[in-house]
Scaffold this motif. Structure first.
Motif, mmCIF file in Angstrom:
data_model
loop_
_atom_site.group_PDB
_atom_site.id
_atom_site.type_symbol
_atom_site.label_atom_id
_atom_site.label_comp_id
_atom_site.label_asym_id
_atom_site.label_seq_id
_atom_site.Cartn_x
_atom_site.Cartn_y
_atom_site.Cartn_z
ATOM 1 N N GLN A 73 0.578 -1.311 -0.010
ATOM 2 C CA GLN A 73 -0.133 -0.023 0.137
ATOM 3 C C GLN A 73 0.760 1.294 -0.112
ATOM 4 O OE1 GLN A 73 -2.741 0.267 3.426
ATOM 5 N NE2 GLN A 73 -3.035 2.362 2.691
ATOM 6 N N LEU A 74 1.883 1.435 0.889
ATOM 7 C CA LEU A 74 2.784 2.358 0.881
ATOM 8 C C LEU A 74 3.631 2.438 -0.494
ATOM 9 C CD1 LEU A 74 4.185 1.894 4.733
ATOM 10 C CD2 LEU A 74 2.329 3.771 3.708
ATOM 11 N N ALA A 75 4.121 1.505 -0.839
ATOM 12 C CA ALA A 75 4.912 1.560 -2.056
ATOM 13 C C ALA A 75 3.962 2.390 -3.418
ATOM 14 C CB ALA A 75 5.411 0.351 -2.465
ATOM 15 N N THR A 76 2.818 2.108 -3.566
ATOM 16 C CA THR A 76 2.002 2.320 -4.672
ATOM 17 C C THR A 76 1.144 3.705 -4.383
ATOM 18 O OG1 THR A 76 0.075 0.929 -3.948
ATOM 19 C CG2 THR A 76 1.613 0.042 -5.512
ATOM 20 N N ASP A 77 1.070 4.160 -3.134
ATOM 21 C CA ASP A 77 0.158 5.224 -2.618
ATOM 22 C C ASP A 77 1.103 6.570 -2.736
ATOM 23 O OD1 ASP A 77 -1.418 7.350 -1.829
ATOM 24 O OD2 ASP A 77 -1.854 6.598 0.047
ATOM 25 N N THR A 78 0.980 7.472 -3.906
ATOM 26 C CA THR A 78 1.768 8.549 -4.113
ATOM 27 C C THR A 78 1.211 10.032 -3.834
ATOM 28 O OG1 THR A 78 1.003 8.533 -6.431
ATOM 29 C CG2 THR A 78 3.142 7.460 -5.985
ATOM 30 N N SER A 79 0.088 9.505 -2.921
ATOM 31 C CA SER A 79 -0.639 10.799 -2.346
ATOM 32 C C SER A 79 0.572 12.048 -1.846
ATOM 33 C CB SER A 79 -1.815 10.770 -1.410
ATOM 34 O OG SER A 79 -1.337 9.888 -0.417
ATOM 35 N N THR A 80 1.313 11.623 -1.030
ATOM 36 C CA THR A 80 2.176 12.528 -0.592
ATOM 37 C C THR A 80 3.803 12.093 -0.578
ATOM 38 O OG1 THR A 80 2.297 11.836 1.724
ATOM 39 C CG2 THR A 80 0.675 13.455 1.211
ATOM 40 N N GLY A 81 4.535 12.882 -0.645
ATOM 41 C CA GLY A 81 5.983 12.766 -0.657
ATOM 42 C C GLY A 81 6.575 11.662 0.175
ATOM 43 N N LEU A 82 6.063 11.777 1.549
ATOM 44 C CA LEU A 82 6.397 10.943 2.566
ATOM 45 C C LEU A 82 5.202 10.566 3.391
ATOM 46 C CD1 LEU A 82 8.848 9.798 4.398
ATOM 47 C CD2 LEU A 82 8.524 11.666 5.863
ATOM 48 N N GLN A 83 5.377 9.116 3.645
ATOM 49 C CA GLN A 83 4.255 8.656 4.447
ATOM 50 C C GLN A 83 4.652 7.805 5.408
ATOM 51 O OE1 GLN A 83 1.059 6.807 2.187
ATOM 52 N NE2 GLN A 83 1.923 7.302 0.319
ATOM 53 N N LEU A 84 4.023 7.548 6.607
ATOM 54 C CA LEU A 84 4.778 6.725 7.764
ATOM 55 C C LEU A 84 3.640 6.131 8.210
ATOM 56 C CD1 LEU A 84 5.981 10.019 9.738
ATOM 57 C CD2 LEU A 84 7.120 8.713 8.283
ATOM 58 N N ALA A 85 3.999 4.862 8.505
ATOM 59 C CA ALA A 85 3.160 3.725 8.957
ATOM 60 C C ALA A 85 3.621 3.218 10.352
ATOM 61 C CB ALA A 85 2.590 2.934 8.094
ATOM 62 N N CYS A 86 2.863 2.460 10.970
ATOM 63 C CA CYS A 86 3.333 2.010 12.333
ATOM 64 C C CYS A 86 2.334 0.525 12.397
ATOM 65 C CB CYS A 86 3.313 2.569 13.415
ATOM 66 S SG CYS A 86 3.697 1.786 15.055
ATOM 67 N N LEU A 87 3.094 -0.521 12.387
ATOM 68 C CA LEU A 87 2.465 -1.819 12.494
ATOM 69 C C LEU A 87 2.880 -2.262 13.690
ATOM 70 C CD1 LEU A 87 0.513 -3.880 10.968
ATOM 71 C CD2 LEU A 87 2.640 -5.162 10.653
ATOM 72 N N GLN A 88 1.997 -2.662 14.842
ATOM 73 C CA GLN A 88 2.597 -3.383 16.231
ATOM 74 C C GLN A 88 1.939 -4.738 16.247
ATOM 75 O OE1 GLN A 88 2.576 -0.637 19.668
ATOM 76 N NE2 GLN A 88 2.048 0.750 18.430
ATOM 77 N N ASN A 89 2.549 -5.428 17.060
ATOM 78 C CA ASN A 89 2.105 -6.935 17.263
ATOM 79 C C ASN A 89 1.988 -7.043 18.764
ATOM 80 O OD1 ASN A 89 4.649 -7.716 18.216
ATOM 81 N ND2 ASN A 89 5.157 -8.656 16.156
ATOM 82 N N ASP A 90 1.466 -8.077 19.358
ATOM 83 C CA ASP A 90 1.312 -8.330 20.615
ATOM 84 C C ASP A 90 2.717 -8.563 21.295
ATOM 85 O OD1 ASP A 90 -0.918 -8.646 19.763
ATOM 86 O OD2 ASP A 90 -1.387 -10.855 20.008
ATOM 87 N N GLN A 91 3.868 -8.892 20.714
ATOM 88 C CA GLN A 91 4.794 -9.046 21.536
ATOM 89 C C GLN A 91 5.759 -7.574 21.623
ATOM 90 O OE1 GLN A 91 5.787 -11.685 18.623
ATOM 91 N NE2 GLN A 91 4.790 -13.412 19.447
ATOM 92 N N HIS A 92 5.161 -6.693 21.778
ATOM 93 C CA HIS A 92 5.904 -5.236 21.761
ATOM 94 C C HIS A 92 6.953 -5.067 20.821
ATOM 95 C CE1 HIS A 92 3.966 -4.200 25.446
ATOM 96 N NE2 HIS A 92 4.172 -5.757 25.822
ATOM 97 N N THR A 93 6.607 -5.516 19.415
ATOM 98 C CA THR A 93 7.664 -5.352 18.108
ATOM 99 C C THR A 93 6.785 -4.334 17.361
ATOM 100 O OG1 THR A 93 8.626 -7.625 18.428
ATOM 101 C CG2 THR A 93 8.878 -6.532 16.213
ATOM 102 N N CYS A 94 7.372 -3.371 16.992
ATOM 103 C CA CYS A 94 6.749 -2.369 15.779
ATOM 104 C C CYS A 94 7.550 -2.355 14.882
ATOM 105 C CB CYS A 94 6.719 -0.971 16.827
ATOM 106 S SG CYS A 94 6.015 0.096 15.478
ATOM 107 N N HIS A 95 6.756 -2.357 13.785
ATOM 108 C CA HIS A 95 7.402 -2.066 12.316
ATOM 109 C C HIS A 95 7.035 -0.600 11.859
ATOM 110 C CE1 HIS A 95 8.311 -6.302 11.605
ATOM 111 N NE2 HIS A 95 7.688 -6.464 12.482
ATOM 112 N N LEU A 96 8.008 0.244 11.936
ATOM 113 C CA LEU A 96 7.711 1.625 11.369
ATOM 114 C C LEU A 96 8.288 1.670 10.003
ATOM 115 C CD1 LEU A 96 7.087 4.661 12.191
ATOM 116 C CD2 LEU A 96 9.218 5.021 13.062
ATOM 117 N N LEU A 97 7.263 1.936 9.057
ATOM 118 C CA LEU A 97 7.426 2.124 7.562
ATOM 119 C C LEU A 97 7.459 3.513 7.127
ATOM 120 C CD1 LEU A 97 5.105 -0.799 6.949
ATOM 121 C CD2 LEU A 97 7.532 -0.833 6.828
ATOM 122 N N LEU A 98 8.549 3.762 6.608
ATOM 123 C CA LEU A 98 8.688 5.193 5.746
ATOM 124 C C LEU A 98 8.669 4.976 4.279
ATOM 125 C CD1 LEU A 98 11.852 5.898 7.924
ATOM 126 C CD2 LEU A 98 9.400 6.780 8.510
ATOM 127 N N ALA A 99 7.905 5.585 3.535
ATOM 128 C CA ALA A 99 7.623 5.446 2.239
ATOM 129 C C ALA A 99 7.954 6.800 1.762
ATOM 130 C CB ALA A 99 6.379 4.977 2.090
#
Length: 127
Positions: free
Chosen positions: A97-123
């Motif tokens: 989704q982040l790779a194909t959405d060109t609505s802004t120059g920079l996008q940030l997303a955070c995906l968290q799971n139960d084990q206190h691990t977070c994937h912070l994505l910068l596109a």
């Protein structure tokens, strides 16, 4: 002086270096996605505040590139952090989704799971 103001104006035309790169970019060009894996507890309110503050400090992060006009266009939406949970959004889907959405120059997303691990994505768009 005019060159300096054009450099800081996201609604300006491309610089010579950007124009050379733009010739290689098509409407199908994808954003570049960087993933940071963070361990331990994460304060999502603090992350939201940091994204908002980053967008306020650097308004060029809230622009998008209009391929047809070869021009940067200011986006009125502030820089925000998109949140998802691992049980609802697979990581691969979020990356796509982040790779194909060109609505802004920079996008940030955070995906968290139960084990206190977070994937912070910068596109970011290649330009």
């Amino acid at each position: 002086m005019a060159e300096d103001s054009a450099r800081h104006n996201p609604d300006s035309t491309l610089s010579p270096a950007q124009a050379a790169c733009a010739a290689l970019i098509t409407p199908a060009t994808r954003n570049r996605v960087l993933e940071l894996v963070l361990e331990g507890p994460l304060s999502t309110p603090a992350l939201h505040a940091a994204a908002r503050q980053l967008g306020e400090l650097h308004d060029s992060l809230t622009v998008r590139f209009d391929h047809e006009r070869q021009h940067f266009v200011r986006h009125d939406t502030p820089l925000t952090l998109h949140e998802a949970t691992a049980d609802l959004t697979p990581l691969t889907s979020l990356r796509e989704q982040l790779a194909t959405d060109t609505s802004t120059g920079l996008q940030l997303a955070c995906l968290q799971n139960d084990q206190h691990t977070c994937h912070l994505l910068l596109a970011a768009h290649p330009l």
